[in-house]
Design a protein around this motif. Sequence first.
Motif, PDB file in Angstrom:
ATOM      1  N   ALA A 275       5.366   1.213  -9.156  1.00  0.00           N
ATOM      2  CA  ALA A 275       3.864   1.019  -9.597  1.00  0.00           C
ATOM      3  C   ALA A 275       3.401   2.193  -9.800  1.00  0.00           C
ATOM      4  O   ALA A 275       2.393   2.138 -10.696  1.00  0.00           O
ATOM      5  CB  ALA A 275       3.471   0.502  -8.159  1.00  0.00           C
ATOM      6  N   VAL A 276       3.607   3.457  -9.399  1.00  0.00           N
ATOM      7  CA  VAL A 276       3.039   4.637  -9.750  1.00  0.00           C
ATOM      8  C   VAL A 276       3.207   5.217 -11.008  1.00  0.00           C
ATOM      9  O   VAL A 276       2.358   5.536 -11.898  1.00  0.00           O
ATOM     10  CB  VAL A 276       3.310   5.828  -8.594  1.00  0.00           C
ATOM     11  N   GLU A 277       4.623   4.956 -11.479  1.00  0.00           N
ATOM     12  CA  GLU A 277       5.077   5.412 -12.731  1.00  0.00           C
ATOM     13  C   GLU A 277       4.238   4.413 -13.933  1.00  0.00           C
ATOM     14  O   GLU A 277       3.686   4.963 -15.061  1.00  0.00           O
ATOM     15  CB  GLU A 277       6.409   5.065 -13.007  1.00  0.00           C
ATOM     16  N   ALA A 278       4.032   3.154 -13.710  1.00  0.00           N
ATOM     17  CA  ALA A 278       3.526   2.195 -14.424  1.00  0.00           C
ATOM     18  C   ALA A 278       1.836   2.438 -14.633  1.00  0.00           C
ATOM     19  O   ALA A 278       1.422   2.525 -15.646  1.00  0.00           O
ATOM     20  CB  ALA A 278       3.754   0.813 -13.847  1.00  0.00           C
ATOM     21  N   PHE A 279       1.518   2.774 -13.339  1.00  0.00           N
ATOM     22  CA  PHE A 279      -0.139   3.154 -13.348  1.00  0.00           C
ATOM     23  C   PHE A 279      -0.505   4.440 -14.070  1.00  0.00           C
ATOM     24  O   PHE A 279      -1.268   4.560 -15.140  1.00  0.00           O
ATOM     25  CB  PHE A 279      -0.707   3.235 -11.827  1.00  0.00           C
TER      26      PHE A 279
ATOM     27  N   ALA B  57       1.866  -6.134  -8.219  1.00  0.00           N
ATOM     28  CA  ALA B  57       2.730  -6.430  -9.310  1.00  0.00           C
ATOM     29  C   ALA B  57       4.011  -5.859  -9.368  1.00  0.00           C
ATOM     30  O   ALA B  57       4.752  -6.145 -10.455  1.00  0.00           O
ATOM     31  CB  ALA B  57       1.781  -5.916 -10.546  1.00  0.00           C
ATOM     32  N   TYR B  58       4.346  -4.801  -8.398  1.00  0.00           N
ATOM     33  CA  TYR B  58       5.499  -4.335  -8.644  1.00  0.00           C
ATOM     34  C   TYR B  58       6.150  -4.189  -7.107  1.00  0.00           C
ATOM     35  O   TYR B  58       5.572  -3.892  -6.242  1.00  0.00           O
ATOM     36  CB  TYR B  58       5.183  -2.811  -9.261  1.00  0.00           C
ATOM     37  N   SER B  59       7.317  -4.332  -7.132  1.00  0.00           N
ATOM     38  CA  SER B  59       8.130  -4.181  -5.823  1.00  0.00           C
ATOM     39  C   SER B  59       7.984  -2.716  -5.242  1.00  0.00           C
ATOM     40  O   SER B  59       8.483  -1.627  -6.219  1.00  0.00           O
ATOM     41  CB  SER B  59       9.714  -4.499  -6.224  1.00  0.00           C
ATOM     42  N   PRO B  60       7.934  -2.317  -4.245  1.00  0.00           N
ATOM     43  CA  PRO B  60       7.722  -0.903  -3.385  1.00  0.00           C
ATOM     44  C   PRO B  60       9.019  -0.541  -3.631  1.00  0.00           C
ATOM     45  O   PRO B  60       9.262   0.743  -3.566  1.00  0.00           O
ATOM     46  CB  PRO B  60       7.180  -1.386  -2.470  1.00  0.00           C
ATOM     47  N   VAL B  61      10.225  -1.304  -3.483  1.00  0.00           N
ATOM     48  CA  VAL B  61      11.507  -0.533  -3.506  1.00  0.00           C
ATOM     49  C   VAL B  61      12.206  -0.022  -4.801  1.00  0.00           C
ATOM     50  O   VAL B  61      13.068   0.431  -4.763  1.00  0.00           O
ATOM     51  CB  VAL B  61      12.504  -1.598  -2.841  1.00  0.00           C
ATOM     52  N   GLN B  62      11.489  -0.541  -5.926  1.00  0.00           N
ATOM     53  CA  GLN B  62      11.869  -0.095  -7.227  1.00  0.00           C
ATOM     54  C   GLN B  62      11.347   1.193  -7.564  1.00  0.00           C
ATOM     55  O   GLN B  62      10.313   1.545  -7.367  1.00  0.00           O
ATOM     56  CB  GLN B  62      11.134  -1.104  -8.215  1.00  0.00           C
ATOM     57  N   GLN B  63      12.323   2.254  -7.867  1.00  0.00           N
ATOM     58  CA  GLN B  63      11.981   3.533  -8.143  1.00  0.00           C
ATOM     59  C   GLN B  63      11.670   3.757  -9.513  1.00  0.00           C
ATOM     60  O   GLN B  63      11.910   3.037 -10.213  1.00  0.00           O
ATOM     61  CB  GLN B  63      13.519   4.058  -7.922  1.00  0.00           C
ATOM     62  N   GLY B  64      10.753   4.629  -9.708  1.00  0.00           N
ATOM     63  CA  GLY B  64       9.923   5.092 -10.926  1.00  0.00           C
ATOM     64  C   GLY B  64      10.275   6.724 -10.866  1.00  0.00           C
ATOM     65  O   GLY B  64      10.805   7.260  -9.919  1.00  0.00           O
TER      66      GLY B  64
ATOM     67  N   LEU C 262       0.771  -1.239   0.119  1.00  0.00           N
ATOM     68  CA  LEU C 262       0.090  -0.036  -0.016  1.00  0.00           C
ATOM     69  C   LEU C 262       0.852   1.222   0.065  1.00  0.00           C
ATOM     70  O   LEU C 262       2.006   1.390   0.912  1.00  0.00           O
ATOM     71  CB  LEU C 262      -0.895  -0.001   1.183  1.00  0.00           C
ATOM     72  N   ILE C 263       0.779   2.089  -1.109  1.00  0.00           N
ATOM     73  CA  ILE C 263       1.477   3.072  -1.340  1.00  0.00           C
ATOM     74  C   ILE C 263       0.953   4.327  -1.034  1.00  0.00           C
ATOM     75  O   ILE C 263      -0.176   4.632  -1.737  1.00  0.00           O
ATOM     76  CB  ILE C 263       2.209   3.082  -2.527  1.00  0.00           C
ATOM     77  N   CYS C 264       1.401   5.466  -0.570  1.00  0.00           N
ATOM     78  CA  CYS C 264       0.691   6.698  -0.270  1.00  0.00           C
ATOM     79  C   CYS C 264       1.845   7.646  -0.649  1.00  0.00           C
ATOM     80  O   CYS C 264       2.795   7.862   0.013  1.00  0.00           O
ATOM     81  CB  CYS C 264       0.440   7.081   1.141  1.00  0.00           C
ATOM     82  N   TRP C 265       1.375   8.329  -2.038  1.00  0.00           N
ATOM     83  CA  TRP C 265       2.491   9.074  -2.439  1.00  0.00           C
ATOM     84  C   TRP C 265       2.062  10.695  -2.697  1.00  0.00           C
ATOM     85  O   TRP C 265       0.580  10.624  -2.934  1.00  0.00           O
ATOM     86  CB  TRP C 265       2.766   8.367  -4.031  1.00  0.00           C
ATOM     87  N   TYR C 266       2.687  11.652  -2.704  1.00  0.00           N
ATOM     88  CA  TYR C 266       2.244  12.947  -2.521  1.00  0.00           C
ATOM     89  C   TYR C 266       2.861  13.650  -3.741  1.00  0.00           C
ATOM     90  O   TYR C 266       3.838  13.670  -4.104  1.00  0.00           O
ATOM     91  CB  TYR C 266       2.884  13.554  -1.365  1.00  0.00           C
ATOM     92  N   ASN C 267       1.776  14.280  -4.438  1.00  0.00           N
ATOM     93  CA  ASN C 267       2.261  15.169  -5.708  1.00  0.00           C
ATOM     94  C   ASN C 267       0.828  15.948  -5.796  1.00  0.00           C
ATOM     95  O   ASN C 267       0.130  16.033  -6.567  1.00  0.00           O
ATOM     96  CB  ASN C 267       2.212  14.286  -6.913  1.00  0.00           C
ATOM     97  N   LYS C 268       1.106  17.344  -4.968  1.00  0.00           N
ATOM     98  CA  LYS C 268      -0.075  18.379  -4.937  1.00  0.00           C
ATOM     99  C   LYS C 268      -1.513  17.748  -4.442  1.00  0.00           C
ATOM    100  O   LYS C 268      -2.537  18.321  -4.743  1.00  0.00           O
ATOM    101  CB  LYS C 268      -0.077  18.967  -6.160  1.00  0.00           C
ATOM    102  N   GLY C 269      -1.039  16.721  -3.583  1.00  0.00           N
ATOM    103  CA  GLY C 269      -2.069  15.893  -3.082  1.00  0.00           C
ATOM    104  C   GLY C 269      -1.750  14.442  -2.764  1.00  0.00           C
ATOM    105  O   GLY C 269      -0.796  13.951  -3.355  1.00  0.00           O
TER     106      GLY C 269
END
Length: 426
Positions: A342-346, A320-327, A305-312
């Motif tokens: 995972a965020v980049e792929a989505f 499907a994606y390792s959380p340690v892999q950077q995008g 479960l990833i919580c990522w910030y980008n103006k929100g």
Amino acid sequence: LWNSFHVSSFWISPTRKMPLTASAMDFFQLFVPDNVLKNMVVQTNMYAKKYQERFGSDDAWIDVTLTEMKAFLGYMISTSIHHCESVLSIWSSGFYSNKSIALIMTQSRFEKILKYFHIVAFRSSQTTHGLYKIQPFLDSLQNGFDSAFRPSQTQVLHEPLIDEDPVFIATCTERELRKRKKRKFSLWVRQCSSTGFICQIYVHLKEGSGADGLDALKNKPQLHSMVAKSLCQNASGKNYIIFTGPSITSLNLFEEFEKQGIYCCGLLSARKSDCTGLPPSMLNNPETPQSRGQYRIKMKGSMSLICWYNKGHFRFLTNAYSPVQQGVIIKRKSGEIPCPLAVEAFAAHLSYICKYDDKYSKYFISHKPNKTWQQVFWFAISITINNAYILYKMSEAYHVTRYSRAQFGERLVKELLGLEDTSPSH
């Protein structure tokens, strides 16, 4: 620890090599062959006979033929290219008149075929499904989609844009728009994110009216879970990665899919998603201010479960994606913003689907009948032509003729109408 899974090699390709001389009709008939069209002829004639037995004879009616049925489809499909408000405009003297094709069939004959047109003339005693008049066609179409194309590993579940040209919508009267909003079904697809090919269609009928109708079910997780399972029923054991929107994303569904060899990456919303089993601390925004690109991760087995910030704050659930892999997300103004892979792929796969929708949704048949099964049928035909064009673009025939989507549609219409001049008009 992160449990990585084996990623198979995927060859995105049509399963059948088409000749250099393959026509638009050849690609269309990969999905709608003559035996399906002949069934439409038989069922339409059966319905016309039964209708006249009940309501009185129609002296102007003679049984429809296969050639006429193809022409009938051709006229309807022509509305997807010229976006006329009514298919009958073809025979008018107005802006949308089309004398080159109007001569093939008279308007009165077309209207007669339209009046009696059926795919299943009669309900069988065992039938309880509301789509019984269209289901055999949808099943046949699905078999065609499955056998004609090998999709990419990454696919998207979503509701496509199924209203035609936005300019046409903008000029609609309020009454027409209200009529559109009363549509009694929702249409969902599983779509190859590399090509835009729609692998599977699922139609959900509105059940009842008022508070129990489809609008009330839009935020209900059980509906969207059922939709997702139906769309992925042929995907088990193929190592597909499925991208989902907030209404479908849920821990229970993703865990169930993982047991079937289907992996997921979905956007989460505290308001729209089923958040059962997810840690509340990750669903609440932190009090301390965040900088762009910052993210937090919680893991449970292979699920992240990833919580990522980008103006929100944006939340993603994935196995499907390792959380340690950077995008990285690249923005025109702000440059590169770090994020988990995972965020980049989505973002990349959803962006492609949006471009596909923008490009191809304007080629949907603009005829809007009142009957639900007919609405579903014309949407399905529109999707089929788009799929046929995608296969055409991947074939050797494309390198010879290089038709645009509009030209491909024009060509198909002329071939269905049996016109000798099959060169595109623009």
